[in-house]
Design a protein around this motif. Structure first.
Motif, PDB file in Angstrom:
ATOM      1  N   ASP A 228       0.824  -1.212   0.000  1.00  0.00           N
ATOM      2  CA  ASP A 228       0.000   0.000   0.000  1.00  0.00           C
ATOM      3  C   ASP A 228       0.858   1.262   0.000  1.00  0.00           C
ATOM      4  O   ASP A 228       0.438   2.305  -0.499  1.00  0.00           O
ATOM      5  CB  ASP A 228      -0.927   0.015   1.215  1.00  0.00           C
ATOM      6  CG  ASP A 228      -2.070  -0.983   1.090  1.00  0.00           C
ATOM      7  OD1 ASP A 228      -2.302  -1.456  -0.042  1.00  0.00           O
ATOM      8  OD2 ASP A 228      -2.714  -1.289   2.101  1.00  0.00           O
ATOM      9  N   ALA A 229       2.055   1.162   0.577  1.00  0.00           N
ATOM     10  CA  ALA A 229       2.944   2.319   0.630  1.00  0.00           C
ATOM     11  C   ALA A 229       3.754   2.494  -0.648  1.00  0.00           C
ATOM     12  O   ALA A 229       4.556   3.421  -0.755  1.00  0.00           O
ATOM     13  CB  ALA A 229       3.896   2.186   1.822  1.00  0.00           C
ATOM     14  N   GLY A 230       3.542   1.596  -1.610  1.00  0.00           N
ATOM     15  CA  GLY A 230       4.199   1.752  -2.895  1.00  0.00           C
ATOM     16  C   GLY A 230       5.527   1.035  -3.030  1.00  0.00           C
ATOM     17  O   GLY A 230       6.269   1.280  -3.990  1.00  0.00           O
ATOM     18  N   TYR A 231       5.841   0.133  -2.094  1.00  0.00           N
ATOM     19  CA  TYR A 231       7.107  -0.607  -2.180  1.00  0.00           C
ATOM     20  C   TYR A 231       6.908  -1.918  -2.937  1.00  0.00           C
ATOM     21  O   TYR A 231       5.847  -2.533  -2.867  1.00  0.00           O
ATOM     22  CB  TYR A 231       7.663  -0.870  -0.774  1.00  0.00           C
ATOM     23  CG  TYR A 231       8.240   0.371  -0.141  1.00  0.00           C
ATOM     24  CD1 TYR A 231       9.593   0.674  -0.250  1.00  0.00           C
ATOM     25  CD2 TYR A 231       7.412   1.267   0.533  1.00  0.00           C
ATOM     26  CE1 TYR A 231      10.116   1.825   0.309  1.00  0.00           C
ATOM     27  CE2 TYR A 231       7.925   2.434   1.092  1.00  0.00           C
ATOM     28  CZ  TYR A 231       9.276   2.710   0.972  1.00  0.00           C
ATOM     29  OH  TYR A 231       9.788   3.866   1.516  1.00  0.00           O
ATOM     30  N   GLN A 232       7.957  -2.338  -3.627  1.00  0.00           N
ATOM     31  CA  GLN A 232       7.870  -3.533  -4.455  1.00  0.00           C
ATOM     32  C   GLN A 232       7.954  -4.809  -3.634  1.00  0.00           C
ATOM     33  O   GLN A 232       7.482  -5.856  -4.062  1.00  0.00           O
ATOM     34  CB  GLN A 232       8.986  -3.518  -5.505  1.00  0.00           C
ATOM     35  CG  GLN A 232       8.908  -2.353  -6.471  1.00  0.00           C
ATOM     36  CD  GLN A 232       7.623  -2.376  -7.291  1.00  0.00           C
ATOM     37  OE1 GLN A 232       7.221  -3.423  -7.797  1.00  0.00           O
ATOM     38  NE2 GLN A 232       6.968  -1.230  -7.407  1.00  0.00           N
TER      39      GLN A 232
END
Length: 257
Positions: A228-232
């Motif tokens: 959700d925080a945009g990390y892969q």
């Protein structure tokens, strides 16, 4: 509804007053100010508290201390059971002079809820006077939570900041987000560094970390929070989280249920 309507007038003899209100998701208490200091706390739900210079996204295990006279606004993220306290002006105490996010230890939480149930502390009542003294001691000693995010003053940079804060995990390139802010990416990068002391990229990363803390405190898994925080990957998120806060995400996670 505005908290300004609830803020108590200055009245000798009643130095602390409590307020219990439940707000729906998305409700906003527009920018306002009052002479009394305020402990902005929610027994459940998440609030975004913003002053002209900074913003905090706070879960129920933390609270925001707002000194009297500080303009601020509060936005509800989900249903919020606000249990807030107002403290009468009592001179300049350097220990409580600045806005900050604080850790709400179990004793402080129970004291806040108890005072809210009472409604007002009467300085003429010895038991109430002792509660007031304990409350101030606990506020002074409370650990500061690293949830502050400085905000730029320039209207163009602020537009970009607000867009990022609305969806911190959005992977849209900054160059694309800049087009809607009214300035070039290079100009915005210069403004963010000058006004927040953070490079724009680092500011966005901190906004993501702020959102992650709230998700973890709400019981979300590390994997779900990372995505959700945009990390892969969770490993990249854990490394970034530890660089930001000095601890792993598990330190902030509240087990579900």
């Amino acid at each position: 509804m505005s908290l300004e309507r609830h803020a108590p007038p200055h009245s000798d003899g009643f130095p602390v007053r409590g307020l219990a209100v439940t707000y729906r998701d998305g409700h906003v208490l527009d920018r306002h100010t009052h002479p009394w200091a305020q402990l902005v706390y929610a027994a459940s739900g998440v609030m975004r508290v913003a002053t002209p210079g900074a913003a905090w996204l706070t879960p129920p295990t933390r609270a925001i201390w707002v000194p009297g006279g500080t303009p601020h606004e509060i936005e509800m993220r989900g249903a919020v059971a606000m249990r807030t306290l107002y403290l009468a002006p009592a001179g300049d105490d350097p220990r409580l002079a600045a806005c900050r996010a604080i850790e709400v230890a179990p004793l402080l939480r129970e004291l806040v809820l108890h005072i809210v149930r009472i409604g007002m502390l009467d300085a003429g009542d010895p038991a109430h006077a002792r509660m007031e003294g304990l409350l101030v001691d606990l506020l002074v000693q409370a650990e500061t939570a690293p949830l502050e995010l400085p905000l730029p003053r320039d209207p163009r940079a602020r537009r970009l900041a607000d867009r990022i804060l609305a969806a911190p995990g959005d992977g849209t390139p900054l160059s694309d987000l800049a087009r809607g802010a009214g300035a070039s990416l290079r100009t915005l990068q210069r403004l963010f560094l000058a006004e927040t002391r953070l490079p724009l990229e680092a500011w966005r990363a901190r906004a993501r970390m702020q959102q992650a803390v709230v998700a973890l405190a709400g019981g979300a898994s590390v994997t779900a929070t990372a995505l959700d925080a945009g990390y892969q990957s969770p490993s990249a998120f854990i490394a970034a989280f530890k660089r930001t806060f000095g601890v792993t995400p598990a330190r902030w996670r509240t087990p579900p249920g």
